[in-house]
Structure formats: structure tokens, C-alpha cells
Design an enzyme around this catalytic site. Structure first.
Site, PDB file in Angstrom:
ATOM      1  N   GLY A   1      37.521   6.841  20.623  1.00  0.00           N
ATOM      2  CA  GLY A   1      36.881   5.901  19.709  1.00  0.00           C
ATOM      3  C   GLY A   1      37.786   4.783  19.230  1.00  0.00           C
TER       4      GLY A   1
ATOM      5  CG  HIS B   1      20.097 -15.472  24.329  1.00  0.00           C
ATOM      6  ND1 HIS B   1      20.818 -16.627  24.189  1.00  0.00           N
ATOM      7  CD2 HIS B   1      19.246 -15.434  23.268  1.00  0.00           C
ATOM      8  CE1 HIS B   1      20.437 -17.280  23.115  1.00  0.00           C
ATOM      9  NE2 HIS B   1      19.467 -16.570  22.528  1.00  0.00           N
TER      10      HIS B   1
ATOM     11  CG  HIS C   1      33.218   1.128  18.504  1.00  0.00           C
ATOM     12  ND1 HIS C   1      33.713   2.323  18.059  1.00  0.00           N
ATOM     13  CD2 HIS C   1      31.876   1.318  18.644  1.00  0.00           C
ATOM     14  CE1 HIS C   1      32.718   3.187  17.940  1.00  0.00           C
ATOM     15  NE2 HIS C   1      31.596   2.590  18.289  1.00  0.00           N
TER      16      HIS C   1
END
Length: 208
Positions: A69, A136, A145
Site C-alpha cells: 500500500g 476522460h 494511490h
């Protein structure tokens, strides 16, 4: 050569990534964890110590996923593993929606419920976590993250090694620098320079 995947990491994030890889039809060879890692991660045996990366490579393993993580540690271990001759694979949920014009790097995790829209770019070792949306033309940098339930509007740029906490929202055209932390639930309406920590609705800088 062995086609089964070596997973680096043996914690909760690794559990999710193992299940993602299996949902793609992949087989997991083992996990490589730290000295305090459990014997098993789910039902996968755990080898304690990074030295196992060298011996596994010598035995013909060449496909690897870094399931860590921490952005900095994930990037560092990814670089080390590529240096050992491993190929980084992606872990992508079959329950994610990814535009055919989006581009994904190597070692990327895309969790269930994610939407990545047209011509967005997700760079190496990034995590797009459960239920996050990337609209987009976004660019998500290396080892970023994006935590669960975040929403990036169109044309947002996130610099390398940045972290967006659970439920963050970012309006269109925003640029977020490198090594930035956005606290959980933050709403970003202004550009953020590198190294800043921001929190709140709208976000304010705690340090820079």
C-alpha cells in the site's frame, strides 16, 4: 520459465490483489513478505525476506506483482524487482470498466467498481482502489494511490507518489503535484503544489 506470479507483500492489500489476479485466471506462486509476515496470505505461502526474490528468479519465476500500500515502498520494490529481471503484471478486476482508449502502465492495481474513461493514462505501480472513478483525459502518475470512492473529473493530473484519501473529489482541469497527500473526503478545487498535505471541503494546505 514459470508463469505463476510472485506477489510482493503479505498484508490486507496483498489479499485483495491475490483475488484480483485469480479473477483474471492467474496462478499465484507465493508471497514475499517481511520478517513479521504471517505464514499464509489467504491460502498462499509466505516467504519472509526480500532475499527470496533473487532465489525465486533463479528458479525461473519472472512475473511479479507488488502488493504494497505504501507508495514509496511500492515504487522502491518495483524498481528492485525489475532490476532482478522480473516483469511487472497488472491486477485488474473483471468488475472494473476501462475505456479501450485508456492506457495503463505496469504493476497497476485496478479494483472492483472502478471506472477509467477515455484517453486517461495510469502510470506504473499506481493503485485505483475500490469504486474510484477517473474521467476522460486524466493522468495518474507513477506509484499514485487513488483510495476507494474517489472521483476525478476530466483532465485532472496527479503527480508521482501522491495519495488521495477515501472519498476525495477533484474538479476538472486540476493539477496535483508529486508527493501530495489529500485527506479523506477532501474536495480539491485549486491546483496543489508538490509536497503539500491538504484537507477539508474545499481543501486547504496544512504544510508545503
Amino acid at each position: 520459465m514459470r508463469s505463476d506470479i510472485v506477489v510482493v507483500g503479505a498484508g490486507g492489500h496483498a489479499k485483495v490483489c491475490i483475488e484480483l489476479l485469480r479473477s483474471m485466471g492467474e496462478s499465484i506462486a507465493c508471497c514475499v513478505g517481511g520478517s513479521d509476515s504471517p505464514d499464509l496470505c489467504l491460502d498462499v505461502p509466505v516467504l519472509r525476506g526480500d532475499e527470496h526474490l533473487v532465489s525465486l528468479r533463479a528458479k525461473g519465476h519472472f512475473r511479479l506483482f507488488v502488493a504494497i500500500g505504501s507508495n514509496r515502498l511500492r515504487e522502491r520494490l518495483g524498481t528492485i524487482c525489475v532490476g532482478h529481471g522480473y516483469q511487472l503484471v497488472n491486477a485488474i478486476s473483471p468488475h472494473a470498466i476501462i475505456s479501450p482508449s485508456a492506457k495503463l502502465g505496469r504493476g497497476v492495481a485496478v479494483m472492483a467498481g472502478v471506472v477509467i474513461n477515455a484517453e486517461s493514462v495510469i502510470e506504473d505501480l499506481a493503485i485505483i482502489n475500490t469504486g474510484a472513478t477517473v474521467d476522460h483525459d486524466c493522468r495518474v502518475g507513477q506509484a499514485v494511490h487513488i483510495a476507494p470512492q474517489c472521483a476525478l473529473a476530466g483532465n485532472v493530473t496527479i503527480g508521482n507518489l501522491s495519495f488521495l484519501g477515501v472519498g476525495c473529489k477533484v474538479i476538472p482541469e486540476i493539477q496535483i503535484g508529486e508527493h501530495v497527500t489529500v485527506g479523506a473526503g477532501g474536495v480539491v478545487i485549486c491546483h496543489i503544489g508538490s509536497g503539500a498535505t491538504v484537507v477539508g471541503v474545499p481543501t486547504r494546505v496544512l504544510n508545503s
